[in-house]
Design an enzyme around this catalytic site. Structure first.
Site, PDB file in Angstrom:
ATOM      1  N   HIS A  72      46.903  26.132  56.485  1.00 40.08           N
ATOM      2  CA  HIS A  72      47.074  26.077  55.052  1.00 40.08           C
ATOM      3  C   HIS A  72      45.785  26.562  54.154  1.00 40.08           C
ATOM      4  O   HIS A  72      44.367  26.312  54.807  1.00 40.08           O
ATOM      5  CB  HIS A  72      47.236  24.702  54.447  1.00 40.08           C
ATOM      6  CG  HIS A  72      48.507  24.117  54.693  1.00 40.08           C
ATOM      7  ND1 HIS A  72      49.099  22.894  54.022  1.00 40.08           N
ATOM      8  CD2 HIS A  72      49.567  24.611  55.432  1.00 40.08           C
ATOM      9  CE1 HIS A  72      50.117  22.843  54.341  1.00 40.08           C
ATOM     10  NE2 HIS A  72      50.609  23.790  55.067  1.00 40.08           N
ATOM     11  N   TYR A 201      48.134  16.603  46.041  1.00 41.80           N
ATOM     12  CA  TYR A 201      47.370  15.097  45.857  1.00 41.80           C
ATOM     13  C   TYR A 201      47.737  14.937  44.579  1.00 41.80           C
ATOM     14  O   TYR A 201      47.026  15.690  43.690  1.00 41.80           O
ATOM     15  CB  TYR A 201      45.628  15.289  46.303  1.00 41.80           C
ATOM     16  CG  TYR A 201      45.557  15.371  47.712  1.00 41.80           C
ATOM     17  CD1 TYR A 201      45.715  16.730  48.428  1.00 41.80           C
ATOM     18  CD2 TYR A 201      44.976  14.346  48.128  1.00 41.80           C
ATOM     19  CE1 TYR A 201      45.225  16.590  49.664  1.00 41.80           C
ATOM     20  CE2 TYR A 201      44.873  14.349  49.585  1.00 41.80           C
ATOM     21  CZ  TYR A 201      44.952  15.615  50.486  1.00 41.80           C
ATOM     22  OH  TYR A 201      44.399  15.408  51.780  1.00 41.80           O
ATOM     23  N   PRO A 293      42.513   7.273  53.817  1.00 42.79           N
ATOM     24  CA  PRO A 293      42.842   8.737  54.075  1.00 42.79           C
ATOM     25  C   PRO A 293      42.912   9.602  53.318  1.00 42.79           C
ATOM     26  O   PRO A 293      43.308  10.664  53.521  1.00 42.79           O
ATOM     27  CB  PRO A 293      44.484   8.168  54.753  1.00 42.79           C
ATOM     28  CG  PRO A 293      44.640   7.003  53.946  1.00 42.79           C
ATOM     29  CD  PRO A 293      43.413   5.990  53.764  1.00 42.79           C
ATOM     30  N   LYS A 297      40.465  12.786  56.944  1.00 44.51           N
ATOM     31  CA  LYS A 297      39.079  12.731  57.756  1.00 44.51           C
ATOM     32  C   LYS A 297      39.066  12.060  59.080  1.00 44.51           C
ATOM     33  O   LYS A 297      38.370  12.190  59.878  1.00 44.51           O
ATOM     34  CB  LYS A 297      37.954  12.462  57.068  1.00 44.51           C
ATOM     35  CG  LYS A 297      37.594  13.574  55.912  1.00 44.51           C
ATOM     36  CD  LYS A 297      37.049  14.855  56.558  1.00 44.51           C
ATOM     37  CE  LYS A 297      36.642  15.898  55.441  1.00 44.51           C
ATOM     38  NZ  LYS A 297      37.451  17.019  56.171  1.00 44.51           N
ATOM     39  N   TYR A 385      36.476  19.501  52.265  1.00 42.86           N
ATOM     40  CA  TYR A 385      37.878  19.319  53.165  1.00 42.86           C
ATOM     41  C   TYR A 385      38.196  19.951  54.200  1.00 42.86           C
ATOM     42  O   TYR A 385      38.480  19.300  55.162  1.00 42.86           O
ATOM     43  CB  TYR A 385      38.828  19.638  51.902  1.00 42.86           C
ATOM     44  CG  TYR A 385      40.250  19.247  52.175  1.00 42.86           C
ATOM     45  CD1 TYR A 385      40.558  17.780  51.921  1.00 42.86           C
ATOM     46  CD2 TYR A 385      41.097  20.088  52.636  1.00 42.86           C
ATOM     47  CE1 TYR A 385      42.069  17.258  51.967  1.00 42.86           C
ATOM     48  CE2 TYR A 385      42.548  19.566  52.758  1.00 42.86           C
ATOM     49  CZ  TYR A 385      42.846  18.177  52.677  1.00 42.86           C
ATOM     50  OH  TYR A 385      43.990  17.743  52.961  1.00 42.86           O
TER      51      TYR A 385
HETATM   52  P1  FAD Z   1      42.912   5.431  67.747  1.00 46.31           P
HETATM   53  O1  FAD Z   1      43.838   6.370  67.379  1.00 46.31           O
HETATM   54  O2  FAD Z   1      43.256   4.064  66.897  1.00 46.31           O
HETATM   55  O3  FAD Z   1      42.963   5.059  69.209  1.00 46.31           O
HETATM   56  C1  FAD Z   1      42.344   3.970  69.894  1.00 46.31           C
HETATM   57  C2  FAD Z   1      43.260   3.745  71.177  1.00 46.31           C
HETATM   58  O4  FAD Z   1      42.742   2.551  71.674  1.00 46.31           O
HETATM   59  C3  FAD Z   1      44.631   3.480  70.752  1.00 46.31           C
HETATM   60  O5  FAD Z   1      45.428   4.182  71.615  1.00 46.31           O
HETATM   61  C4  FAD Z   1      44.821   1.799  71.133  1.00 46.31           C
HETATM   62  O6  FAD Z   1      46.175   1.456  71.553  1.00 46.31           O
HETATM   63  C5  FAD Z   1      43.777   1.520  72.253  1.00 46.31           C
HETATM   64  N1  FAD Z   1      43.297   0.378  72.046  1.00 46.31           N
HETATM   65  C6  FAD Z   1      43.059  -0.651  71.281  1.00 46.31           C
HETATM   66  N2  FAD Z   1      42.517  -1.712  71.810  1.00 46.31           N
HETATM   67  C7  FAD Z   1      42.418  -1.759  73.317  1.00 46.31           C
HETATM   68  C8  FAD Z   1      42.207  -2.359  74.268  1.00 46.31           C
HETATM   69  N3  FAD Z   1      41.439  -3.412  74.209  1.00 46.31           N
HETATM   70  N4  FAD Z   1      42.123  -1.852  75.545  1.00 46.31           N
HETATM   71  C9  FAD Z   1      42.520  -0.672  75.569  1.00 46.31           C
HETATM   72  N5  FAD Z   1      43.129   0.375  74.641  1.00 46.31           N
HETATM   73  C10 FAD Z   1      42.787  -0.263  73.550  1.00 46.31           C
HETATM   74  N6  FAD Z   1      43.995   9.398  59.240  1.00 46.31           N
HETATM   75  C11 FAD Z   1      44.396  10.561  58.339  1.00 46.31           C
HETATM   76  O7  FAD Z   1      43.162  11.276  58.379  1.00 46.31           O
HETATM   77  N7  FAD Z   1      45.239  10.362  57.675  1.00 46.31           N
HETATM   78  C12 FAD Z   1      46.107   9.620  57.918  1.00 46.31           C
HETATM   79  O8  FAD Z   1      47.457   9.721  57.342  1.00 46.31           O
HETATM   80  C13 FAD Z   1      46.174   8.469  58.634  1.00 46.31           C
HETATM   81  N8  FAD Z   1      47.044   7.350  58.783  1.00 46.31           N
HETATM   82  C14 FAD Z   1      46.617   6.515  59.456  1.00 46.31           C
HETATM   83  C15 FAD Z   1      47.633   5.308  59.825  1.00 46.31           C
HETATM   84  C16 FAD Z   1      47.201   4.073  60.449  1.00 46.31           C
HETATM   85  C17 FAD Z   1      48.169   3.143  60.595  1.00 46.31           C
HETATM   86  C18 FAD Z   1      45.845   4.007  61.317  1.00 46.31           C
HETATM   87  C19 FAD Z   1      45.703   2.886  61.997  1.00 46.31           C
HETATM   88  C20 FAD Z   1      45.055   5.171  61.002  1.00 46.31           C
HETATM   89  C21 FAD Z   1      45.337   6.333  60.287  1.00 46.31           C
HETATM   90  N9  FAD Z   1      44.663   7.376  60.115  1.00 46.31           N
HETATM   91  C22 FAD Z   1      44.842   8.373  59.173  1.00 46.31           C
HETATM   92  C23 FAD Z   1      43.300   7.398  60.774  1.00 46.31           C
HETATM   93  C24 FAD Z   1      43.558   8.318  62.213  1.00 46.31           C
HETATM   94  O9  FAD Z   1      44.544   8.154  62.796  1.00 46.31           O
HETATM   95  C25 FAD Z   1      42.324   7.533  62.991  1.00 46.31           C
HETATM   96  O10 FAD Z   1      41.011   7.842  62.354  1.00 46.31           O
HETATM   97  C26 FAD Z   1      42.619   8.340  64.381  1.00 46.31           C
HETATM   98  O11 FAD Z   1      43.588   7.671  65.201  1.00 46.31           O
HETATM   99  C27 FAD Z   1      41.064   7.880  65.127  1.00 46.31           C
HETATM  100  O12 FAD Z   1      41.161   7.929  66.529  1.00 46.31           O
HETATM  101  P2  FAD Z   1      40.669   7.243  67.516  1.00 46.31           P
HETATM  102  O13 FAD Z   1      40.810   7.744  68.992  1.00 46.31           O
HETATM  103  O14 FAD Z   1      39.231   6.800  67.308  1.00 46.31           O
HETATM  104  O15 FAD Z   1      41.371   5.776  67.657  1.00 46.31           O
HETATM  105  C1  PHB Z   2      49.388  13.376  56.245  1.00 49.03           C
HETATM  106  O1  PHB Z   2      49.895  14.472  56.481  1.00 49.03           O
HETATM  107  O2  PHB Z   2      49.525  12.517  57.052  1.00 49.03           O
HETATM  108  C2  PHB Z   2      48.083  13.494  55.447  1.00 49.03           C
HETATM  109  C3  PHB Z   2      47.661  14.354  54.866  1.00 49.03           C
HETATM  110  C4  PHB Z   2      46.502  14.471  53.840  1.00 49.03           C
HETATM  111  C5  PHB Z   2      45.764  13.232  53.712  1.00 49.03           C
HETATM  112  C6  PHB Z   2      46.166  12.037  54.651  1.00 49.03           C
HETATM  113  C7  PHB Z   2      47.457  12.211  55.391  1.00 49.03           C
HETATM  114  O3  PHB Z   2      44.774  13.154  53.073  1.00 49.03           O
END
Ligand code: FAD
Ligand code: PHB
Length: 391
Positions: A72, A201, A293, A297, A385
């Site tokens: 995009h 947005y 979100p 980021k 962004y």
């Molecule tokens: P995570 O993806 O959370 O990975 C952590 C992993 O550790 C998971 O697989 C978990 O199961 C595992 N874990 C947890 N505890 C333990 C343990 N005790 N032992 C072993 N493993 C464990 N960001 C956006 O930019 N846009 C969005 O729309 C958006 N939607 C989101 C929706 C939800 C419900 C959540 C929770 C987050 C969202 N985010 C979004 C944020 C984005 O998804 C996260 O910033 C990203 O997943 C970060 O990656 P990570 O690997 O740090 O953590």
């Molecule tokens: C998404 O596609 O899930 C999405 C896109 C933009 C955002 C957050 C989530 O700012």
């Protein structure tokens, strides 16, 4: 069991760290609490910054991303029933974002890990960390009813916001910075072609709405809702009606509707701990920081952390140079706080706050008009962004 780096969590942070370490010949073991099916199906973020895409491609895990990701070059800000395009590429010297679901990134990284014969253990229980301040920390866990201990040189806490690694740091050692928002997002995935080629947005009196996508046949949509909202209070018909109302324009734009295949509520929070290190434990991704979100980021910040961490560990294992590890927390926190500010700013500009008054609304509209009409203001949005190279 022994390894060089014990990695807790197989989200984007943990999996990518394991991959980047392997490329440097450094061994690791990844421990994940959930099943492979669960982590591959978890619908979360969808927007990858240019730098995230470049890193995944360079690291050899970007083939499907390049084939299937949707590049995009702009986005739309919609308010008062009118759309305003922000030309991201024109404002940032040709940079762009790519829409590619987080679970697709996770699938690609799991496949790369298993193809390379790397250790990735799913469904581990009761993970605990030990001897973090010594030279050989340990990670203990249960799997298939048996107790295990993993001795390693370093532990990477990549276990997300609700993980155990941050909690393993002695009380009083970390400074916590936090803000909760008085609203949440209700997100859906619908089997229908996106109604716009770019993300929308939308600021509306009834609350924020976002039109995003996952593929030419899957639309991702979000609505601002109350923080304690029950998903059962939102039957499909109510969701579509609210989306139609908030996203409506003066000119004949219509929102395509289709079967809803996923529905969930995400709380909104800003959160940072400092520092990101305790002894031989390094926190990366959501275990150390959360952003609302609105700036898209969270995933990108997790990737930025592990890029710094893998370089630092590479230097240490190559010749005992501790400088990268010593600088890890400060280096990452500079980006973390830039992204915190951007995410808070986007959230504040686009949401309705309970108790806000007409004065607040006028300020938000004024800011939206400014960002849509001033090249300087639009550049501020655009460069943050698509992702800043230097912070
Ligand atoms: P995570 O993806 O959370 O990975 C952590 C992993 O550790 C998971 O697989 C978990 O199961 C595992 N874990 C947890 N505890 C333990 C343990 N005790 N032992 C072993 N493993 C464990 N960001 C956006 O930019 N846009 C969005 O729309 C958006 N939607 C989101 C929706 C939800 C419900 C959540 C929770 C987050 C969202 N985010 C979004 C944020 C984005 O998804 C996260 O910033 C990203 O997943 C970060 O990656 P990570 O690997 O740090 O953590
Ligand atoms: C998404 O596609 O899930 C999405 C896109 C933009 C955002 C957050 C989530 O700012």
């Amino acid at each position: 069991m022994d390894t060089q780096v014990g990695i807790v969590g197989a989200g984007p942070a943990g999996l990518l760290l394991a991959h980047l370490l392997r490329l440097q010949g450094i061994e690791s073991v990844v421990l994940e609490a959930r099943s492979r099916e669960y982590v591959e199906a978890r619908v979360r973020a969808g927007v990858l910054e240019q730098g995230t895409v470049d890193l995944l491609v360079e690291a050899g895990v970007g083939d499907r991303l390049r084939r299937e990701g949707l590049v995009h070059h702009g986005l739309e800000l919609r308010f008062d029933g009118q759309g305003h395009r922000i030309d991201l590429s024109d404002l940032t010297g040709g940079r762009a974002i790519t829409v590619y679901g987080q679970q697709e990134v996770v699938k690609d990284l799991i496949a790369a890990r298993l193809d390379a014969g790397g250790e990735l253990l799913f469904e581990v229980e009761d993970v605990t960390l030990h001897d973090l301040e010594g030279e050989e920390p340990a990670v203990r866990f249960r799997r298939d009813g048996a107790d295990h201990e993993l001795r390693c040189a370093f532990v990477a806490g990549c276990d997300g916001f609700h993980g155990v690694c941050r909690e393993a740091i002695p009380a009083g050692t970390l400074s916590v910075f936090e803000r909760e928002y008085p609203f949440a997002w209700l997100g859906i995935l619908a089997e229908v072609a996106p109604s716009s080629e770019e993300l929308i947005y939308c600021y509306h009196e009834r609350g924020f709405a976002l039109h995003s996508m996952r593929s030419p046949r899957l639309t991702r949509l979000y609505l601002q809702c109350a923080p304690d909202e029950e998903i059962d209070a939102w039957p499909d018909a109510r969701i579509w009606e609210e989306l139609r109302t908030r996203l409506a324009t003066g000119g004949g734009w219509t929102l395509g509707e289709g079967p809803i295949v996923e529905k969930g509520i995400t709380p909104m929070r800003s959160f940072v701990v400092e520092p990101l290190r305790h002894g031989r434990l390094f926190l990366a991704g959501d275990s150390a920081h959360i952003v609302p979100p609105t700036g898209a980021k969270g995933l990108n910040l997790a990737v930025a952390d592990v890029r710094v961490l893998s370089d630092a560990l590479g230097r240490w294992f190559a010749g005992g140079d501790p400088s990268g590890l010593d600088a890890y927390s400060d280096t990452c926190l500079r980006r973390v706080w830039r992204v915190q500010h951007f995410s808070w700013w986007m959230t504040s500009m686009l949401h309705r706050f309970p108790g806000d008054d007409p004065f607040d609304g006028r300020l938000q509209r004024s800011q939206l008009r400014y960002v849509s009409s001033s090249r300087a203001a639009a550049t501020t949005l655009a460069e943050n962004y698509v992702g800043l190279e230097l912070v």
